[in-house]
Design a protein around this motif. Structure first.
Motif, PDB file in Angstrom:
ATOM      1  N   GLN A 147      -5.785  -0.332  -6.369  1.00  0.00           N
ATOM      2  CA  GLN A 147      -5.424   0.125  -7.714  1.00  0.00           C
ATOM      3  C   GLN A 147      -3.915   0.358  -7.793  1.00  0.00           C
ATOM      4  O   GLN A 147      -3.332   0.947  -6.892  1.00  0.00           O
ATOM      5  CB  GLN A 147      -6.147   1.448  -8.054  1.00  0.00           C
ATOM      6  CG  GLN A 147      -7.653   1.341  -8.042  1.00  0.00           C
ATOM      7  CD  GLN A 147      -8.171   0.459  -9.160  1.00  0.00           C
ATOM      8  OE1 GLN A 147      -7.674   0.534 -10.284  1.00  0.00           O
ATOM      9  NE2 GLN A 147      -9.151  -0.377  -8.863  1.00  0.00           N
TER      10      GLN A 147
ATOM     11  N   LYS B 154       5.103   5.142   2.353  1.00  0.00           N
ATOM     12  CA  LYS B 154       5.330   6.418   3.040  1.00  0.00           C
ATOM     13  C   LYS B 154       5.965   6.199   4.412  1.00  0.00           C
ATOM     14  O   LYS B 154       6.820   6.974   4.838  1.00  0.00           O
ATOM     15  CB  LYS B 154       4.022   7.178   3.212  1.00  0.00           C
ATOM     16  CG  LYS B 154       3.481   7.774   1.939  1.00  0.00           C
ATOM     17  CD  LYS B 154       2.161   8.485   2.233  1.00  0.00           C
ATOM     18  CE  LYS B 154       1.512   9.025   0.996  1.00  0.00           C
ATOM     19  NZ  LYS B 154       0.219   9.667   1.295  1.00  0.00           N
TER      20      LYS B 154
ATOM     21  N   GLN C  39       0.847  -1.184   0.000  1.00  0.00           N
ATOM     22  CA  GLN C  39       0.000   0.000   0.000  1.00  0.00           C
ATOM     23  C   GLN C  39       0.889   1.242   0.000  1.00  0.00           C
ATOM     24  O   GLN C  39       1.989   1.229   0.549  1.00  0.00           O
ATOM     25  CB  GLN C  39      -0.901   0.023   1.235  1.00  0.00           C
ATOM     26  CG  GLN C  39      -1.977  -1.046   1.244  1.00  0.00           C
ATOM     27  CD  GLN C  39      -3.040  -0.734   0.202  1.00  0.00           C
ATOM     28  OE1 GLN C  39      -3.437   0.409  -0.005  1.00  0.00           O
ATOM     29  NE2 GLN C  39      -3.496  -1.784  -0.476  1.00  0.00           N
ATOM     30  N   VAL C  40       0.403   2.314  -0.565  1.00  0.00           N
ATOM     31  CA  VAL C  40       1.168   3.553  -0.598  1.00  0.00           C
ATOM     32  C   VAL C  40       1.479   4.034   0.822  1.00  0.00           C
ATOM     33  O   VAL C  40       2.545   4.613   1.070  1.00  0.00           O
ATOM     34  CB  VAL C  40       0.446   4.638  -1.436  1.00  0.00           C
ATOM     35  CG1 VAL C  40      -0.779   5.182  -0.731  1.00  0.00           C
ATOM     36  CG2 VAL C  40       1.398   5.775  -1.771  1.00  0.00           C
ATOM     37  N   SER C  41       0.591   3.760   1.774  1.00  0.00           N
ATOM     38  CA  SER C  41       0.835   4.166   3.160  1.00  0.00           C
ATOM     39  C   SER C  41       2.049   3.431   3.744  1.00  0.00           C
ATOM     40  O   SER C  41       2.820   4.008   4.510  1.00  0.00           O
ATOM     41  CB  SER C  41      -0.401   3.909   4.027  1.00  0.00           C
ATOM     42  OG  SER C  41      -0.776   2.550   3.952  1.00  0.00           O
TER      43      SER C  41
ATOM     44  N   VAL D  10       3.262  -0.539  -6.023  1.00  0.00           N
ATOM     45  CA  VAL D  10       2.612   0.310  -5.026  1.00  0.00           C
ATOM     46  C   VAL D  10       1.145   0.478  -5.425  1.00  0.00           C
ATOM     47  O   VAL D  10       0.843   0.823  -6.570  1.00  0.00           O
ATOM     48  CB  VAL D  10       3.312   1.685  -4.939  1.00  0.00           C
ATOM     49  CG1 VAL D  10       2.669   2.542  -3.862  1.00  0.00           C
ATOM     50  CG2 VAL D  10       4.808   1.521  -4.673  1.00  0.00           C
ATOM     51  N   THR D  11       0.263   0.232  -4.455  1.00  0.00           N
ATOM     52  CA  THR D  11      -1.173   0.326  -4.726  1.00  0.00           C
ATOM     53  C   THR D  11      -1.850   1.264  -3.730  1.00  0.00           C
ATOM     54  O   THR D  11      -1.327   1.566  -2.662  1.00  0.00           O
ATOM     55  CB  THR D  11      -1.851  -1.060  -4.625  1.00  0.00           C
ATOM     56  OG1 THR D  11      -1.702  -1.555  -3.294  1.00  0.00           O
ATOM     57  CG2 THR D  11      -1.262  -2.050  -5.604  1.00  0.00           C
ATOM     58  N   ARG D  12      -3.023   1.738  -4.116  1.00  0.00           N
ATOM     59  CA  ARG D  12      -3.891   2.495  -3.216  1.00  0.00           C
ATOM     60  C   ARG D  12      -5.315   2.038  -3.494  1.00  0.00           C
ATOM     61  O   ARG D  12      -5.779   2.091  -4.634  1.00  0.00           O
ATOM     62  CB  ARG D  12      -3.768   4.003  -3.461  1.00  0.00           C
ATOM     63  CG  ARG D  12      -4.656   4.812  -2.503  1.00  0.00           C
ATOM     64  CD  ARG D  12      -4.486   6.300  -2.638  1.00  0.00           C
ATOM     65  NE  ARG D  12      -4.761   6.687  -4.020  1.00  0.00           N
ATOM     66  CZ  ARG D  12      -4.296   7.792  -4.576  1.00  0.00           C
ATOM     67  NH1 ARG D  12      -3.538   8.605  -3.911  1.00  0.00           N
ATOM     68  NH2 ARG D  12      -4.587   8.070  -5.824  1.00  0.00           N
ATOM     69  N   HIS D  13      -5.970   1.565  -2.466  1.00  0.00           N
ATOM     70  CA  HIS D  13      -7.338   1.031  -2.583  1.00  0.00           C
ATOM     71  C   HIS D  13      -7.414  -0.053  -3.655  1.00  0.00           C
ATOM     72  O   HIS D  13      -8.373  -0.126  -4.431  1.00  0.00           O
ATOM     73  CB  HIS D  13      -8.346   2.146  -2.886  1.00  0.00           C
ATOM     74  CG  HIS D  13      -8.319   3.276  -1.916  1.00  0.00           C
ATOM     75  ND1 HIS D  13      -8.633   3.115  -0.586  1.00  0.00           N
ATOM     76  CD2 HIS D  13      -7.995   4.581  -2.071  1.00  0.00           C
ATOM     77  CE1 HIS D  13      -8.518   4.275   0.033  1.00  0.00           C
ATOM     78  NE2 HIS D  13      -8.123   5.188  -0.844  1.00  0.00           N
TER      79      HIS D  13
ATOM     80  N   LEU E  72      -0.572   2.055  -8.551  1.00  0.00           N
ATOM     81  CA  LEU E  72      -0.120   3.432  -8.746  1.00  0.00           C
ATOM     82  C   LEU E  72       1.210   3.496  -9.468  1.00  0.00           C
ATOM     83  O   LEU E  72       1.467   4.407 -10.250  1.00  0.00           O
ATOM     84  CB  LEU E  72       0.038   4.147  -7.401  1.00  0.00           C
ATOM     85  CG  LEU E  72      -1.214   4.341  -6.569  1.00  0.00           C
ATOM     86  CD1 LEU E  72      -0.853   5.004  -5.254  1.00  0.00           C
ATOM     87  CD2 LEU E  72      -2.203   5.199  -7.331  1.00  0.00           C
TER      88      LEU E  72
END
Length: 85
Positions: free
Chosen positions: A31, A9, A4-6, A26-29, A33
């Motif tokens: 999807q 980070k 996850q992008v989090s 890297v994904t977010r929800h 990225l």
């Protein structure tokens, strides 16, 4: 490897180190990225791709007629006859 992008980070160095051996997506929800890839592998692939493109150009380039190649003796002969300045 998907993260996850989090997570990226929170600890970017960890995932850049992991990317030296395996691609990190890297994904977010859910999807995608982006992707973190090993610089050395990416550079090598870019060089191979450039080489393949160059070879493709050579394969498709029309061949030059023999009379377009510079010939010093021919030039000297033409100069002696006054056909070249």
């Amino acid at each position: 490897m998907n993260i996850q992008v989090s997570e990226l980070k929170a600890n970017p160095v960890k995932y850049f180190d992991i990317a030296k051996t395996v691609d990190v997506i890297v994904t977010r929800h859910g999807q995608r990225l982006g992707r973190i890839v090993c610089e050395e592998r990416a550079a090598k692939l870019e060089k191979l791709g450039a080489f393949d493109e160059l070879m493709q150009c050579f394969k498709t380039m029309p061949s030059m007629p023999d009379n377009t190649v510079y010939d010093e003796h021919k030039e000297t002969s033409l100069r002696e006859r006054g056909l070249l300045e």
